[in-house]
Every structure is written in C-alpha cells, then in structure tokens.
Design an enzyme around this catalytic site. Structure first.
Site: not given
Length: 506
Positions: A252, A392
C-alpha cells in the site's frame, strides 16, 4: 590574287588583328586559298602535334594555326556555355520543389572534360536509377486480374497477397522491427499479417498506458512528479531537512527516511522522520475499499470520490487512527503532518537504522514472553479504550524497539461496529496466537481464548467454523440494529459481565 597571298602570310595569328585592312577579294579566291592552306597544314600539324586531342586544354593565349584544333576549342567553349545555361534553366525549373527533374541527359560537355566536380551537378543517388532500391512487389491492375484463360491471376492469388502483405508491414510503427521482407521475397498469409497487425496495435496501446502510468503513479521505490513536488515543498518549507532514501516498501505504500527540519507552525519535528507515501496504483491493494466504505467516519465521503482521491482518504484514515492510539498511550509512531497522500511520522529506530520487525528481532525466551504480554495488553486497550480493531495485526506490523513492542500500519484499522469488525479481530488473534506459540511461549492463549479475552465476549466453541458462525450472527444483529436505530452500541451490564450488542429499543 597576289595581294591576298601577301596579307594572309603576314597574318600568322588567326586571333590577332591584321597589320592592315584586308583588301576585298572574290569568294572563289578565298575558298581556293583556304582549301590549299588546309591541305598544307594537315601534313604539318600532325607531325608537330602527334596527339592533338590531348592538347585541348591549352590556354586561349597559345598561338596555333590548326583549324581543326581551333574548331574543337570553339566547340568546347560553346558546350560549356550551353551546359552552364542548362544548369541555370534546371535550377529555375525545379525551384524549391522537393521533387527535382534532372537535365543531365542534355549535357554537351565531353566525358574527359567533365572531371571537375560541381555543387550544381546532380549526384547519382538523385537520378532515376538507384541500384540499392528494393523492387516493389508487382500488384494486379485495377480490373483485378492479369492474364487470360488458364494463366489468369486474380488479386486473391496467394503469392500476390503474400507479397502485398509483406509490403504493408512497412506501415507498422517505427519501433516494430519488420526486416527486409521484400528483399527476401517473403510471402505473408492474411492470417499471419492480421495477427501481426493486431499485436502491433496492442503493443502501442500498452506502451502508451505504461508511459502514462509511469508518469502519474507511485510504485516500488519510484515516485511520480506530483509526489516528488510535494516532497520538495516539505523540504523548502522547513518541515524536513533532507530526504535520505527508501527504507521499506509494501503493498500500500513506500516509506522514506528523512531528517527533521526547524519546525512547522510551532510544531516540533523529530530529528528523524519517515515519509509514508501511499501508492497511487490500485492494482496491488484492490480490496482496500472494504476497510473504509463501511466505516461510518468516512462512509459519506467514500462514494463521492474517484479512486485516486480515495488514496488521500486512506492516508487521512491512518492519521486519525494513529492520533487516537497515541492518546491512549499505546506505543506507535507520532504524526507530524499530512500532505495529500504523504504522511510524515516519527521514526521508530536510531541513526537511520529502522527498528526490526517482531518476526526478524532476535529475542530470548524472557523477552519473547514479555513481548507476548505487551501485545495482549495493547490489543485489549486498542479494542476497549481506542474502540479500534487493527485488522492486519501480525508479526510483520509490530516492531521491537527500546525493549518494547510498537504498532505500525493502522491505515486499515476499523471500529468494532464495522460489519466485519469481529471477523477482522478474529483474524488478528489467530495471527498473534500462531506466532507466539511457534516462538515457544507456553503461556500463549489459543485463538478462541485470545478473542474472548480481547473482546470481552463469551463465545463457547472449539470449532473454528462454529466460532465464526456465531461471530457473523453477532455482526448481523449489529447490522439490523443500525438499520433500526441508525447507531451502533455495545452495552455492558453493571455486574461486569462481558459487553453484548443491544438489540432492544431502550
């Protein structure tokens, strides 16, 4: 007759002026005298000048009495003047046209006299015949066929079409190497030619897309011009002293190390900072929308943004999550400033060396046990005090620095009331429990006990499928409650029982 002879004998130079004006004489006398002189000079001129043709370049001042040599010199001078005029006419006729017409075939100068090169002369490559020019394939006339009877050849003939397709390959893009197919007498079928044409067009489109993507995207360790400009502005404004280089890449974002500047709006900037540049490419993390579209904090703004502006929303989400976690006293990076999709934070490490991930840290059994209890406590505080689920959490998103655990990468963190919040919490518990059990921590709880300890819920099941089914049922009840009340709450009774979803009306 005698006077004519005397005057002719005294005039030795035919180009010179006579000593006295010649007396008039009849044409018959002149003709007979010239004939006699020519016969007389023929015998003497060749004996004196055995090779008369080699003496054609003699200067005009040289005296001669040979009429043949004089005639050749006069003819040569005339040819030169003619060729000069011919070149002038050729220039005038062609003008500035790109296609020129040569008058080379009308020149009169003899070959041995045309040894001098001139800029006005036409080079051999400009002539109509080029020995290196490839022959174009023969095509059928407009009527569509040639020949008669059994020897007829139509425009659909295999060899004719093959040569024509080979010649058409010259119209492909310059970057496509087609080779000398005409010189090899290559014959391409329609199927092969159409396949090559489609491939050429697809490669052109792909090249254009890659070029545009390279100019307007952030990927790996490279940044696009807009991101680079934002980074330069941070340095110029004094927020940062300099940007040192890339220290980490992920699905990301790209993380750069930087040195802190003098400050910004009375905000103290740490000596060592990190720039988290969120990638503007959407192909590596396409499912990020499920973390943000159902988050009530950003739900109203999510549907009105294009994909690239969602990246900025993603960076803003991490900034808010880090601020909330920092206020709760949980170890995490401190936010310095947010500029569009660039988040500046404090650096977890020392002397340009980042802190190791918990997976890569070398810990003894005591430190590993200490790390486990810290993670357990941080997960409980994150869920209960910050009202967040990491979503996460694993050994890759926890750092070991100064003898304690630090949480990072909270851009995807959500609230427990998210439609999939409990599922994400269960996944985090499974990652943490699996890691510490493999690390040899005997006190590590299994995934079911860890989930109940962190969330405060009491779900009794040793089967993962049944456990997840009960979690989904709780999420469904919470979703129904949202539709009725428009708000999500977890309620706990006064006796300290675990919190449960309130589905009543009050």
């Amino acid at each position: 007759m005698d006077q004519c002879e005397v005057s002719t004998k005294e005039s030795k130079n035919p180009w010179g002026a006579p000593a006295m004006p010649p007396s008039p004489c009849s044409l018959a006398d002149v003709m007979s005298e010239q004939l006699a002189r020519q016969l007389h000079d023929d015998g003497n001129s060749f004996s004196d000048c055995p090779n008369a043709e080699l003496d054609l370049t003699c200067t005009p001042e040289k005296e001669t009495s040979s009429d043949l040599l004089l005639a050749q010199m006069l003819q040569m001078q005339f040819d030169r003047e003619f060729d000069t005029q011919l070149r002038i006419e050729e220039k005038k006729f062609n003008g500035d046209s790109k296609v020129s017409i040569s008058f080379e075939n009308y020149r009169m100068v003899h070959p041995y006299e045309d040894s001098d090169s001139s800029e006005d002369e036409v080079d051999w490559q400009d002539t109509r015949y080029d020995p290196y020019r490839a022959d174009k394939p023969t095509t059928t006339p407009k009527k569509g066929f040639v020949g008669k009877g059994k020897n007829i050849t139509t425009k659909h003939d295999e060899e004719v079409c093959g040569r024509k397709n080979t010649a058409r390959m010259d119209n492909f893009a310059p970057e496509v190497q087609v080779g000398d197919g005409i010189g090899m007498d290559l014959k391409l079928s329609n199927q092969v030619y159409n396949a090559l044409k489609r491939h050429c067009h697809s490669e052109q489109r792909r090249s254009a897309r890659l070029h545009d993507k390279k100019e307007h995207s952030t990927s790996e360790q490279a940044v696009d011009p807009r991101t680079r400009l934002l980074m330069y502005k941070m340095v110029n404004s004094g927020i940062l002293e300099n940007i040192n280089g890339c220290i980490s890449t992920g699905k990301e974002s790209v993380v750069f190390h930087a040195s802190g500047g003098s400050g910004f709006e009375e905000k103290i900037v740490p000596q060592e900072c990190v720039l988290k540049v969120f990638k503007t490419t959407l192909n590596e993390f396409k499912n990020r929308d499920k973390y943000i579209k159902d988050d009530y904090r950003f739900k109203d703004r999510f549907g009105k943004l294009n994909p690239r502006k969602i990246i900025r929303l993603w960076a803003e989400k991490e900034m808010h999550n880090l601020t909330r976690i920092k206020k709760a006293g949980i170890a995490c990076p401190e936010v310095v400033i947010l500029k569009k999709h660039i988040l500046v934070m404090s650096f977890i490490g020392r002397d340009h060396v980042p802190a190791p991930k918990l997976k890569d840290a070398t810990l003894n059994s005591v430190d590993m046990k200490k790390a486990y209890y810290e993670v357990l406590n941080m997960m409980q505080r994150l869920y209960q005090d910050c009202n967040l689920v990491h979503a996460d959490l694993s050994e890759y998103n926890m750092l070991w620095h100064d003898g304690q655990v630090w949480f990072i990468d909270v851009s995807q963190s959500i609230e427990p009331t998210h439609p999939h919040g409990l599922e994400f919490l269960f996944r985090d518990c499974r990652n943490v429990s699996t890691f510490f059990q493999k690390a040899g921590v005997s006190e590590a709880l299994d995934v079911f006990e860890l989930f109940n300890t962190v969330s405060g819920l009491q779900i009794n099941s040793d089967n993962e499928a049944d456990f997840l089914a009960q979690i989904e049922a709780l999420e469904k009840r919470n979703e129904d409650h949202v539709q009725k009340r428009g708000k999500k709450t977890f309620m706990a009774d006064n006796e300290g029982s675990p919190p449960h979803l309130n589905t009543g009306d009050d």
